[in-house]
Scaffold this motif. Structure first.
Motif, PDB file in Angstrom:
ATOM      1  N   MET A  54      28.395  29.451  26.409  1.00 29.54           N
ATOM      2  CA  MET A  54      29.066  28.830  27.279  1.00 29.54           C
ATOM      3  C   MET A  54      30.238  29.944  28.075  1.00 29.54           C
ATOM      4  N   LEU A  55      30.652  30.901  27.135  1.00 28.78           N
ATOM      5  CA  LEU A  55      31.195  32.078  27.650  1.00 28.78           C
ATOM      6  C   LEU A  55      30.636  32.956  28.639  1.00 28.78           C
ATOM      7  N   ILE A  56      29.160  32.884  28.556  1.00 31.60           N
ATOM      8  CA  ILE A  56      28.261  33.859  29.358  1.00 31.60           C
ATOM      9  C   ILE A  56      28.226  32.861  30.624  1.00 31.60           C
ATOM     10  N   TYR A  57      27.734  31.627  30.276  1.00 28.37           N
ATOM     11  CA  TYR A  57      27.607  30.765  31.150  1.00 28.37           C
ATOM     12  C   TYR A  57      28.966  30.467  32.340  1.00 28.37           C
ATOM     13  N   PHE A  59      31.100  33.130  32.635  1.00 27.62           N
ATOM     14  CA  PHE A  59      31.276  34.238  33.462  1.00 27.62           C
ATOM     15  C   PHE A  59      30.422  34.461  34.383  1.00 27.62           C
ATOM     16  N   LEU A  60      29.287  34.259  34.294  1.00 27.85           N
ATOM     17  CA  LEU A  60      28.030  34.179  35.410  1.00 27.85           C
ATOM     18  C   LEU A  60      28.605  33.177  36.715  1.00 27.85           C
ATOM     19  N   HIS A  61      29.085  31.805  36.337  1.00 27.27           N
ATOM     20  CA  HIS A  61      29.641  31.262  37.359  1.00 27.27           C
ATOM     21  C   HIS A  61      30.781  31.652  38.289  1.00 27.27           C
ATOM     22  N   ASN A  62      31.791  32.450  37.083  1.00 30.25           N
ATOM     23  CA  ASN A  62      32.964  32.985  37.795  1.00 30.25           C
ATOM     24  C   ASN A  62      32.732  34.047  38.828  1.00 30.25           C
ATOM     25  N   ASN A  63      31.644  34.462  38.583  1.00 32.23           N
ATOM     26  CA  ASN A  63      31.144  35.924  39.494  1.00 32.23           C
ATOM     27  C   ASN A  63      30.015  35.508  40.621  1.00 32.23           C
ATOM     28  N   SER A  64      30.026  34.138  40.632  1.00 35.23           N
ATOM     29  CA  SER A  64      29.069  33.531  41.729  1.00 35.23           C
ATOM     30  C   SER A  64      27.567  33.641  41.647  1.00 35.23           C
ATOM     31  N   GLU A  65      27.308  33.847  40.343  1.00 38.98           N
ATOM     32  CA  GLU A  65      25.833  33.933  40.067  1.00 38.98           C
ATOM     33  C   GLU A  65      25.322  32.662  39.736  1.00 38.98           C
ATOM     34  N   ARG A 114      33.008  45.240  35.196  1.00 38.50           N
ATOM     35  CA  ARG A 114      33.632  43.866  34.813  1.00 38.50           C
ATOM     36  C   ARG A 114      33.003  43.237  33.894  1.00 38.50           C
ATOM     37  N   THR A 115      31.449  43.426  33.834  1.00 38.39           N
ATOM     38  CA  THR A 115      30.502  43.174  32.738  1.00 38.39           C
ATOM     39  C   THR A 115      30.607  43.752  31.406  1.00 38.39           C
TER      40      THR A 115
END
Ligand code: FEO
Length: 169
Positions: A54-57, A59-65, A114-115
């Motif tokens: 969920m953290l990776i999920y 993080f991707l959403h927070n970066n508009s991925e 950032r990543t």
């Protein structure tokens, strides 16, 4: 975000969910053997893996991925002895460490700081996960050989409580 880095992170969501499934299967194995403490330990481990996913999920959403959720593989390890899940867990964590390091290197190669900063938490976490797995093998070797020692170890593992990850996004 770089397409390769994004794809690797997306794939890592699946790997973490597979880890959760694998640990749930270890909990399942110990529960069937009457070792509720070991079962508790791995049930909590499974929850932690869901947190990692969920953290990776997030993080991707927070970066508009875009996130694509794929099928989670069946846990395929066969456990026969009480030691089997413990050694499989250490091997699995070493594998996950290599995956995290691979994403870290890919992010560094394209100056995606950032990543890199996000993954710093995972690098540290993997160090802890490997140590916990390895410590458990040592304890099992030392104390798991007789009924009294196994009872005590099972009791100790039964005291583990879940806590949310220290990384907040
Ligand atoms: Fe999420 Fe145990 O690695």
């Amino acid at each position: 975000m770089d397409k390769n880095v994004s794809a690797l992170l997306n794939d890592q969501i699946n790997k973490e969910l597979y880890s959760a499934y694998l640990y749930l299967d270890m909990s399942n194995f110990y529960a069937s053997k009457g070792l509720d403490g070991f079962a508790n330990w791995y049930e909590i481990q499974a929850k932690e893996e869901q947190d990692h996913a969920m953290l990776i999920y997030q993080f991707l959403h927070n970066n508009s991925e875009t996130v694509t959720l794929e099928a989670i593989a069946k846990p395929d390890k066969v456990f026969e002895t009480l030691m089997d899940p413990l050694t499989a867990a250490l091997e699995h964590e070493q594998y996950v460490t290599s995956l995290i390091h691979n994403i870290y290197a890919a992010a560094q190669a394209v100056n995606d700081y950032r990543t890199v900063q996000f993954l710093d938490w995972f690098v540290k976490e993997q160090g802890e996960e490997e140590k916990n797995s390895s410590d458990l093998i040592t304890k099992m070797e030392l104390f798991g050989g007789d009924a009294k020692g196994l009872y005590m170890l099972n009791s100790e593992l039964g005291t583990r409580v879940y806590s949310a990850p220290s990384l907040v996004l």
